[in-house]
Design a protein around this motif. Structure first.
Motif, PDB file in Angstrom:
ATOM      1  N   ARG A 219      75.583  23.596  66.719  1.00 15.37           N
ATOM      2  CA  ARG A 219      75.694  22.601  67.784  1.00 15.37           C
ATOM      3  C   ARG A 219      75.746  21.197  67.202  1.00 15.37           C
ATOM      4  NH1 ARG A 219      71.248  23.909  71.060  1.00 15.37           N
ATOM      5  NH2 ARG A 219      72.691  25.230  72.245  1.00 15.37           N
ATOM      6  N   LYS A 221      74.257  18.326  67.787  1.00 15.41           N
ATOM      7  CA  LYS A 221      73.058  17.981  68.546  1.00 15.41           C
ATOM      8  C   LYS A 221      73.097  16.533  69.025  1.00 15.41           C
ATOM      9  CE  LYS A 221      68.993  19.226  70.087  1.00 15.41           C
ATOM     10  NZ  LYS A 221      68.862  20.277  71.110  1.00 15.41           N
ATOM     11  N   SER A 222      73.537  15.648  68.153  1.00 12.04           N
ATOM     12  CA  SER A 222      73.661  14.253  68.585  1.00 12.04           C
ATOM     13  C   SER A 222      74.683  13.522  67.726  1.00 12.04           C
ATOM     14  CB  SER A 222      72.304  13.534  68.516  1.00 12.04           C
ATOM     15  OG  SER A 222      71.878  13.388  67.177  1.00 12.04           O
ATOM     16  N   GLU A 249      74.290  13.478  73.311  1.00 11.93           N
ATOM     17  CA  GLU A 249      73.523  14.640  72.838  1.00 11.93           C
ATOM     18  C   GLU A 249      74.158  15.937  73.318  1.00 11.93           C
ATOM     19  OE1 GLU A 249      69.511  14.124  74.119  1.00 11.93           O
ATOM     20  OE2 GLU A 249      69.083  12.566  72.640  1.00 11.93           O
ATOM     21  N   ASN A 250      73.999  16.974  72.492  1.00  3.72           N
ATOM     22  CA  ASN A 250      74.581  18.296  72.803  1.00  3.72           C
ATOM     23  C   ASN A 250      76.060  18.181  73.142  1.00  3.72           C
ATOM     24  OD1 ASN A 250      72.015  19.471  72.478  1.00  3.72           O
ATOM     25  ND2 ASN A 250      71.500  19.056  74.601  1.00  3.72           N
ATOM     26  N   THR A 253      79.023  22.930  71.302  1.00  2.00           N
ATOM     27  CA  THR A 253      78.343  24.094  70.733  1.00  2.00           C
ATOM     28  C   THR A 253      79.380  25.153  70.385  1.00  2.00           C
ATOM     29  OG1 THR A 253      76.361  23.700  72.055  1.00  2.00           O
ATOM     30  CG2 THR A 253      76.612  25.891  71.114  1.00  2.00           C
TER      31      THR A 253
END
Length: 253
Positions: A219, A221-222, A249-250, A253
């Protein structure tokens, strides 16, 4: 090692209770965590630094007084289905059920692996929710007045019991089903991985490897992009420093 975990311990019936909550269980975690930090590039107008970490953990139940604990109960049609089990010597987070061998082309029913004598379906541990390892990577860049920070995070080797599919692909109750069931078995000789319609019969929906899925992922993530204004341009408005940034963020994925 973690000791004195709360556990329902069987009691003599003369006490008036069948079990009592006691500090009796124990388990063990063993692992290693590594981190590497590097300065990949360092020039006046461009820098690039990287931080990488990875951790491995192995979990094992040491003592539950010789018993077996079934958990993860779902209740689709009044019958209890246990999807998880706690056993001595096995990881905490073990999945419990049958081993699916696909759909029988003749009957349209799921074929389950049998016991050694062939008298019944084999039931036991079929998977593990614990990842083989988890990891993260952060890359930090500066390009003149711009900064970019990218954080990747992932997990590898963990399994997931997708209990939602037990309902959405069961074809045992009058309820909405996923589009997957359009590929179901219709007649003798059909080759498919989706069994036939079985109103009121949950045999095909027993927790099994059919519903175990790979939970591995990577992922973003940020991601943060920033800009630091030149102090010379800020003097006229009596500001010493000004840094603006955008963080998401995220992202993927």
């Amino acid at each position: 090692k973690t000791r004195d975990l709360l556990l329902e311990v069987p009691q003599p019936t003369s006490t008036g209770f069948s079990t009592a909550l006691q500090n009796a269980g124990s388990l063990e975690n063993k692992g290693i965590e590594l981190q590497i930090s590097s300065k990949n590039f360092d020039r006046r107008n461009f820098t690039w630094n990287t931080d990488f970490n990875i951790s491995f953990n192995r979990n094992k139940v040491l003592d539950i007084l010789g018993g077996t604990i079934h958990s993860g109960t779902i209740n689709p049609a009044g019958d209890d289905f246990n999807t998880a089990v706690v056993m001595e010597g096995k990881p905490l987070g073990s999945f419990f059920g049958k081993i699916s061998e696909g759909v029988d082309p003749q009957t349209g029913m799921i074929k389950f692996m049998k016991t050694a004598d062939g008298s019944a379906d084999s039931v036991g541990i079929i998977g593990n929710a614990n990842p083989k390892y988890v990891y993260g990577v952060t890359n930090s860049f500066t390009i003149k007045n711009f900064t970019i920070d990218l954080f990747l995070q992932g997990s590898q080797g963990n399994q997931i019991m997708n209990a939602t599919r037990i309902l959405s692909e069961s074809m045992a109750l009058v309820m909405n089903q996923s589009a997957t069931v359009l590929n179901r078995w219709h007649k003798s000789g059909d080759i498919t991985n989706v069994p036939k319609v079985t109103p009121g019969d949950w045999t095909n929906s027993n927790p099994s490897t059919r519903y175990l899925e790979d939970g591995s992922y990577l992922r973003i993530k940020s991601l943060t992009i920033g800009y630091k204004f030149n102090p010379k341009l800020l003097r006229s408005i009596h500001v010493n420093n000004l840094f603006v940034y955008l963080t998401t963020e995220n992202l993927f994925t």
